[in-house]
Design an enzyme around this catalytic site. Sequence first.
Site, PDB file in Angstrom:
ATOM      1  N   TYR A   1       5.181 -34.735  33.074  1.00  0.00           N
ATOM      2  CA  TYR A   1       5.140 -34.038  31.789  1.00  0.00           C
ATOM      3  C   TYR A   1       4.546 -34.944  30.716  1.00  0.00           C
ATOM      4  O   TYR A   1       3.665 -34.536  29.948  1.00  0.00           O
ATOM      5  CB  TYR A   1       6.552 -33.596  31.410  1.00  0.00           C
TER       6      TYR A   1
ATOM      7  N   SER B   1       4.182 -32.552  22.518  1.00  0.00           N
ATOM      8  CA  SER B   1       5.617 -32.755  22.769  1.00  0.00           C
ATOM      9  C   SER B   1       5.933 -34.171  22.353  1.00  0.00           C
ATOM     10  O   SER B   1       5.047 -35.047  22.367  1.00  0.00           O
ATOM     11  CB  SER B   1       5.947 -32.569  24.251  1.00  0.00           C
TER      12      SER B   1
END
Length: 251
Positions: free
Chosen positions: A167, A154
């Site tokens: 995250y 990501s």
Amino acid sequence: MTAAGSLFDWNSRLRGMTVAVTGASRGIGRETALQLAQHGAKLVLGARDMAALEQLAAELQSAAPEAEVAVTGLDVTDEDSVRAFVRLGAERFGRVDALVNNAGFGVFAGTLEMSADDFSRMVDVNLKGAFHCAQAFGRLMVEQGRGHILNLVSIAGTTALAGCAGYSASKFGLLGLTKVLQTELRRQGVQVTAVIPGSVKSSFWDGMESTPNLDDMIPTETLAAHLVYLLGQPDGAFIDEITIMPPKGIL
């Protein structure tokens, strides 16, 4: 077709390739499976939502009647579940050529407000779960003498973003794991690619109280097409890392 053009005939390279996809019941995983089936790939699909997987398998058979698909419940945080997933692919198709290591989980909140449980869950799924899958499939691919692992990282795994403590920690870790795997496996014929997308317009955002403008994100179909293209690339070079961003940049 010219000799140079034939190198990039990725459609024929995908035909008959066996690809395992985690988190296949929705979002990026689901769309990637749909596109791979249209190119003639054999699919091993895993996710926690077995009903959604069975619905996807039926849709695949309708859209691509010749598609060969195996589905099973999969919890990437459970090593036994991952090992069973690998066995399914190896026993059903004789080999697994590629893994799309896609299963993920996200909760977004300030570091001072985030619960320890949410933080741990993201590490368990996004980092440890990806490790379990890369390790199990990596062992099989080393035995085969070739294979390709796509780790879905990501942009939050390369860039500090407010509200992304858990995250980002899990995705920064996954990028580090990917780089180690590249060092360890490339001479054994196994390619490991870090795929680093910006925000994707997918079911990942479902249920979140506030999200950026979804229309400014990468369409799921577009990201899936990039993954399919990566899997169809010719021999002779490994792609270690690719960043795929929305046209307007980080959201």
